[in-house]
Design a protein around this motif. Structure first.
Motif, PDB file in Angstrom:
ATOM      1  N   VAL A   1     -10.898  10.610 -13.337  1.00  0.00           N
ATOM      2  CA  VAL A   1      -9.566  11.205 -13.427  1.00  0.00           C
ATOM      3  C   VAL A   1      -9.683  12.703 -13.680  1.00  0.00           C
ATOM      4  O   VAL A   1      -8.991  13.512 -13.054  1.00  0.00           O
ATOM      5  N   ALA A   2     -10.580  13.097 -14.579  1.00  0.00           N
ATOM      6  CA  ALA A   2     -10.760  14.517 -14.915  1.00  0.00           C
ATOM      7  C   ALA A   2     -11.217  15.328 -13.705  1.00  0.00           C
ATOM      8  O   ALA A   2     -10.885  16.510 -13.588  1.00  0.00           O
ATOM      9  N   ALA A   3     -11.971  14.710 -12.813  1.00  0.00           N
ATOM     10  CA  ALA A   3     -12.490  15.406 -11.634  1.00  0.00           C
ATOM     11  C   ALA A   3     -11.486  15.435 -10.478  1.00  0.00           C
ATOM     12  O   ALA A   3     -11.733  16.077  -9.460  1.00  0.00           O
ATOM     13  N   CYS A   4     -10.364  14.759 -10.639  1.00  0.00           N
ATOM     14  CA  CYS A   4      -9.377  14.621  -9.567  1.00  0.00           C
ATOM     15  C   CYS A   4      -8.416  15.806  -9.574  1.00  0.00           C
ATOM     16  O   CYS A   4      -7.795  16.118 -10.593  1.00  0.00           O
ATOM     17  N   LEU A   5      -8.274  16.471  -8.443  1.00  0.00           N
ATOM     18  CA  LEU A   5      -7.337  17.586  -8.313  1.00  0.00           C
ATOM     19  C   LEU A   5      -5.906  17.067  -8.147  1.00  0.00           C
ATOM     20  O   LEU A   5      -5.690  16.006  -7.559  1.00  0.00           O
TER      21      LEU A   5
ATOM     22  N   ARG B   1       0.854  -1.201   0.000  1.00  0.00           N
ATOM     23  CA  ARG B   1       0.000   0.000   0.000  1.00  0.00           C
ATOM     24  C   ARG B   1       0.882   1.241   0.000  1.00  0.00           C
ATOM     25  O   ARG B   1       1.842   1.338   0.754  1.00  0.00           O
ATOM     26  N   TYR B   2       0.493   2.169  -0.882  1.00  0.00           N
ATOM     27  CA  TYR B   2       1.202   3.435  -1.035  1.00  0.00           C
ATOM     28  C   TYR B   2       0.176   4.560  -1.079  1.00  0.00           C
ATOM     29  O   TYR B   2      -0.979   4.342  -1.452  1.00  0.00           O
ATOM     30  N   THR B   3       0.638   5.761  -0.766  1.00  0.00           N
ATOM     31  CA  THR B   3      -0.146   6.967  -1.036  1.00  0.00           C
ATOM     32  C   THR B   3       0.754   7.916  -1.811  1.00  0.00           C
ATOM     33  O   THR B   3       1.977   7.934  -1.624  1.00  0.00           O
ATOM     34  N   ALA B   4       0.135   8.684  -2.700  1.00  0.00           N
ATOM     35  CA  ALA B   4       0.863   9.676  -3.496  1.00  0.00           C
ATOM     36  C   ALA B   4      -0.141  10.669  -4.048  1.00  0.00           C
ATOM     37  O   ALA B   4      -1.334  10.367  -4.177  1.00  0.00           O
ATOM     38  N   ARG B   5       0.356  11.853  -4.379  1.00  0.00           N
ATOM     39  CA  ARG B   5      -0.500  12.886  -4.961  1.00  0.00           C
ATOM     40  C   ARG B   5      -0.900  12.524  -6.392  1.00  0.00           C
ATOM     41  O   ARG B   5      -0.103  11.968  -7.149  1.00  0.00           O
ATOM     42  N   ALA B   6      -2.132  12.868  -6.732  1.00  0.00           N
ATOM     43  CA  ALA B   6      -2.641  12.617  -8.083  1.00  0.00           C
ATOM     44  C   ALA B   6      -1.750  13.259  -9.134  1.00  0.00           C
ATOM     45  O   ALA B   6      -1.525  12.680 -10.206  1.00  0.00           O
ATOM     46  N   GLY B   7      -1.214  14.441  -8.847  1.00  0.00           N
ATOM     47  CA  GLY B   7      -0.354  15.136  -9.789  1.00  0.00           C
ATOM     48  C   GLY B   7       0.932  14.398 -10.110  1.00  0.00           C
ATOM     49  O   GLY B   7       1.561  14.655 -11.138  1.00  0.00           O
ATOM     50  N   ASP B   8       1.333  13.473  -9.246  1.00  0.00           N
ATOM     51  CA  ASP B   8       2.524  12.656  -9.496  1.00  0.00           C
ATOM     52  C   ASP B   8       2.187  11.310 -10.132  1.00  0.00           C
ATOM     53  O   ASP B   8       3.008  10.755 -10.866  1.00  0.00           O
TER      54      ASP B   8
ATOM     55  N   GLN C   1      -4.761  15.997  -4.667  1.00  0.00           N
ATOM     56  CA  GLN C   1      -5.502  14.940  -3.966  1.00  0.00           C
ATOM     57  C   GLN C   1      -4.582  13.752  -3.723  1.00  0.00           C
ATOM     58  O   GLN C   1      -3.848  13.320  -4.616  1.00  0.00           O
ATOM     59  N   VAL C   2      -4.619  13.222  -2.520  1.00  0.00           N
ATOM     60  CA  VAL C   2      -3.811  12.062  -2.175  1.00  0.00           C
ATOM     61  C   VAL C   2      -4.583  10.801  -2.558  1.00  0.00           C
ATOM     62  O   VAL C   2      -5.740  10.624  -2.180  1.00  0.00           O
ATOM     63  N   LEU C   3      -3.915   9.956  -3.333  1.00  0.00           N
ATOM     64  CA  LEU C   3      -4.505   8.701  -3.801  1.00  0.00           C
ATOM     65  C   LEU C   3      -3.916   7.527  -3.030  1.00  0.00           C
ATOM     66  O   LEU C   3      -2.812   7.612  -2.499  1.00  0.00           O
ATOM     67  N   THR C   4      -4.663   6.443  -3.012  1.00  0.00           N
ATOM     68  CA  THR C   4      -4.169   5.182  -2.458  1.00  0.00           C
ATOM     69  C   THR C   4      -3.869   4.256  -3.613  1.00  0.00           C
ATOM     70  O   THR C   4      -4.705   4.080  -4.512  1.00  0.00           O
ATOM     71  N   ILE C   5      -2.684   3.674  -3.607  1.00  0.00           N
ATOM     72  CA  ILE C   5      -2.268   2.732  -4.647  1.00  0.00           C
ATOM     73  C   ILE C   5      -2.048   1.392  -3.961  1.00  0.00           C
ATOM     74  O   ILE C   5      -1.207   1.268  -3.060  1.00  0.00           O
ATOM     75  N   ASP C   6      -2.839   0.392  -4.371  1.00  0.00           N
ATOM     76  CA  ASP C   6      -2.761  -0.949  -3.788  1.00  0.00           C
ATOM     77  C   ASP C   6      -2.307  -1.948  -4.843  1.00  0.00           C
ATOM     78  O   ASP C   6      -3.104  -2.372  -5.684  1.00  0.00           O
ATOM     79  N   PRO C   7      -1.035  -2.348  -4.845  1.00  0.00           N
ATOM     80  CA  PRO C   7      -0.602  -3.463  -5.685  1.00  0.00           C
ATOM     81  C   PRO C   7      -0.828  -4.783  -4.939  1.00  0.00           C
ATOM     82  O   PRO C   7      -0.301  -4.974  -3.846  1.00  0.00           O
ATOM     83  N   TRP C   8      -1.607  -5.672  -5.552  1.00  0.00           N
ATOM     84  CA  TRP C   8      -1.907  -6.980  -4.977  1.00  0.00           C
ATOM     85  C   TRP C   8      -1.039  -8.029  -5.658  1.00  0.00           C
ATOM     86  O   TRP C   8      -1.047  -8.154  -6.883  1.00  0.00           O
TER      87      TRP C   8
END
Length: 131
Positions: free
Chosen positions: A114-118, A62-69, A121-128
């Motif tokens: 995606v278009a509505a995402c600033l 589990r990771y978090t990162a900004r949508a802009g990245d 905004q911090v996203l959650t990235i879950d690689p399973w």
């Protein structure tokens, strides 16, 4: 290790853990399957200080990162695993398979979300882990 199923969500990690299946699906920006090196992009963001790794072990990582990245990498092909990796050979439910380096399944992107995402905004990235 045969690869990863990666889910990028607008939910915080806590929201994702508490949400029911319908709410989890509604928060997904993108998802795809990829080979063993398919999380290299998020590990590089982590190494650069642009993502935080909250959990390992594969169920999920589990990771978090900004949508802009994150979102420009998805849109621009920056999530593609390197083509100089290793081949993966195995047997799954009695069927043999060979997965070339750089393998990646179709990326499912919800363009409206995606278009509505600033960008901040911090996203959650879950690689399973798909072992």
């Amino acid at each position: 290790m045969i690869g990863w199923w990666i889910v990028v969500s607008t939910h915080s990690p806590e929201e994702r853990d508490r949400a029911d299946q319908e709410a989890r699906r509604a928060a997904i920006l993108a998802q795809w399957e990829t080979g063993a090196d398919g999380i290299r992009w998020i590990e590089q963001l982590t190494d650069a200080g642009k993502a935080a790794k909250l959990a390992g072990g594969g169920y999920p990582n589990r990771y978090t990162a900004r949508a802009g990245d994150v979102l420009p990498l998805i849109d621009g092909g920056g999530i593609q695993p390197p083509k100089d990796g290793v081949w993966i050979f195995g047997i799954d439910e009695g069927e043999e398979y060979a997965q070339p380096p750089g393998w990646m399944g179709k990326v499912e992107v919800h363009a409206d979300r995606v278009a509505a995402c600033l960008a901040d905004q911090v996203l959650t990235i879950d690689p399973w882990d798909q072992s």
